[in-house]
Design a protein around this motif. Structure first.
Motif, PDB file in Angstrom:
ATOM      1  N   CYS A  71       0.249  -3.149  -6.127  1.00  0.00           N
ATOM      2  CA  CYS A  71       0.755  -1.829  -5.571  1.00  0.00           C
ATOM      3  C   CYS A  71      -0.033  -1.680  -4.281  1.00  0.00           C
ATOM      4  N   CYS A 118       7.913   0.400  -8.442  1.00  0.00           N
ATOM      5  CA  CYS A 118       7.383  -0.965  -8.621  1.00  0.00           C
ATOM      6  C   CYS A 118       7.760  -1.715  -9.382  1.00  0.00           C
ATOM      7  N   HIS A 129       0.248   4.364 -14.290  1.00  0.00           N
ATOM      8  CA  HIS A 129       1.058   3.555 -13.436  1.00  0.00           C
ATOM      9  C   HIS A 129       1.599   2.137 -13.997  1.00  0.00           C
TER      10      HIS A 129
HETATM   11 ZN    ZN Z   1       2.836   0.125  -7.957  1.00  0.00          ZN
END
Ligand code: ZN
Length: 413
Positions: free
Chosen positions: A45, A229, A260
């Motif tokens: 990320c 993502c 996340h």
């Molecule tokens: Zn991410």
């Protein structure tokens, strides 16, 4: 999005043996071996470009650089994708606060990030992908989730039903109270009216007044962070359908464990029916002089500031590697001085024609890295070698050691 220039990696002599790489998997909470494969898929990320590149960023990308280097030294291919969240609330808030256009702010910080990554000799990703350029992939992923019955709307915004994933929560191991608290702290909206479950995550935000939006089949708006993502990882890493896991490594800082990475993994699971990542690997946070380093405390240390004051990027690399990548650790002037001294000593003995024996040193470094990237051990081995050189021991090949430090640690000395 353009990445930064590639970095040459010298190959290791075949006399060195590279064991399987083991890594701490946050999902299983164990150190596990990564099986031998010809091709690994790694997704890390990336940043939101409003305050790049502080030492926390540098430490995270360095950790995955060491993993990448080890696997490539083993002659495997590493498909590596990194995103950049070039549209999100924190970017818009920062741009508004400082009174500049959000795109101007993002472009300047992306340029700075590229130049810092280049100086630190971080291997670039195969694909470096922005949120804005992935809107097509995101909308397609939302449609897949909708087909799986996992999408509902609140006003004109779209949400993902997290409990459509039977494994939701299994990668982050939090109780409900902590999940709600952390979700709210890290950009979630647990108490919004109209949500079916407080933890359901936003996948599409309809355009707000005075904010940017992009046309899509869901109406004009912009993507949520977690789906960005999930969509980029699966869109660009092109999972092998014969494998049990869609990708091998999901990486990032340990502040991404929840929500996340849990959310992205659940969205991947519900949209494909398969487990997302074989391993969830997390780098620790970097503090400053005993305190957390954060935007709110105003004590972020930037890589570019250090380099502008004449600090070698290799000294920064060494300082960040002197402690283990997975620990939350402190940055200090004393640590930087130690790293600079270490770099000078290493440079001195690597530049001589005679040195203490090096084969066992290189093999020892390889072994230490294979055990969950144990860089503390690597530096203890190198310190012993420096001491032996100082006492006049001979029989080594400093050129070969220098190349191995480049291959494995990214140190150009
Ligand atoms: Zn991410």
């Amino acid at each position: 999005m353009k990445a930064w220039p590639d970095v040459y990696i010298p190959s290791l002599d075949s006399k060195f043996e590279l064991p399987l790489l083991s890594l701490f998997n946050s999902a299983s909470r164990k150190v596990e071996d990564l099986p031998t494969k010809q091709t690994y898929r790694m997704y890390v990320c990336g940043i939101t470009p409003y305050d790049s590149t502080h030492l926390g960023h540098a430490a995270t990308y360095l950790a995955f650089d060491l993993i990448n280097r080890y696997l490539r030294a083993k002659k495997s291919e590493v498909l590596f994708v990194e995103n950049i969240t070039d549209i999100d609330d924190p970017l818009l808030e920062r741009a508004h606060r400082v009174g500049i256009n959000w795109q101007t702010l993002a472009d300047s910080q992306i340029d700075l990030f590229r130049s810092d990554m280049t100086s630190l000799r971080i291997l670039p990703p195969n694909f470096y992908i922005g949120a804005v350029e992935s809107i097509g992939l995101v909308t397609q992923k939302i449609e897949e989730l909708r087909s799986a019955g996992a999408i509902y709307s609140v006003d004109n915004d779209l949400y993902f039903r997290v409990h459509n994933d039977p494994d939701f929560g299994s990668r982050s191991h939090l109780n409900e109270a902590d999940s709600l608290r952390i979700f709210e702290q890290r950009g979630g909206d647990p108490y919004r009216k109209g949500k079916e479950n407080p933890l359901d995550s936003l996948v599409w935000l309809s355009k707000r007044e005075n904010e940017p939006g992009w046309p899509s089949i869901h109406g004009e708006g912009r993507p949520g962070w977690h789906i960005e993502c999930c969509a980029i990882a699966l869109g660009y890493l092109q999972p092998d359908t014969h494998e049990d896991f869609l990708i091998d490594i999901q990486g990032g800082g340990n502040d991404l464990v929840f929500p996340h990475h849990e959310m992205s993994a659940s969205q991947a699971r519900v949209s494909t029916g398969k487990d997302f990542a074989r391993m969830y690997v997390h780098a620790g946070m970097i503090g400053l002089n005993g305190e957390k380093m954060s935007k709110s405390l105003g004590n972020l240390v930037f890589v570019s500031t250090l380099m502008n004051s004449g600090i070698s990027p290799m000294a920064i690399r060494i300082a960040l590697m002197m402690q283990h990548y997975s620990t939350n650790r402190m940055w200090s002037d004393e640590l930087l001085t130690r790293a600079q001294d270490f770099l000078s000593n290493l440079t001195l003995y690597l530049s001589q024609t005679e040195s203490a024996p090096t084969d066992a040193v290189i093999q020892g470094i390889i072994h230490a890295l294979s055990e969950n990237i144990d860089t503390e051990k690597v530096f203890s081995i190198l310190q012993d070698w420096i001491n032996e050189c100082r006492y006049g021991s001979t029989g080594g090949n400093p050129g070969e050691l220098s190349r191995a430090l480049d291959t494995l640690l990214g140190l150009a000395i």
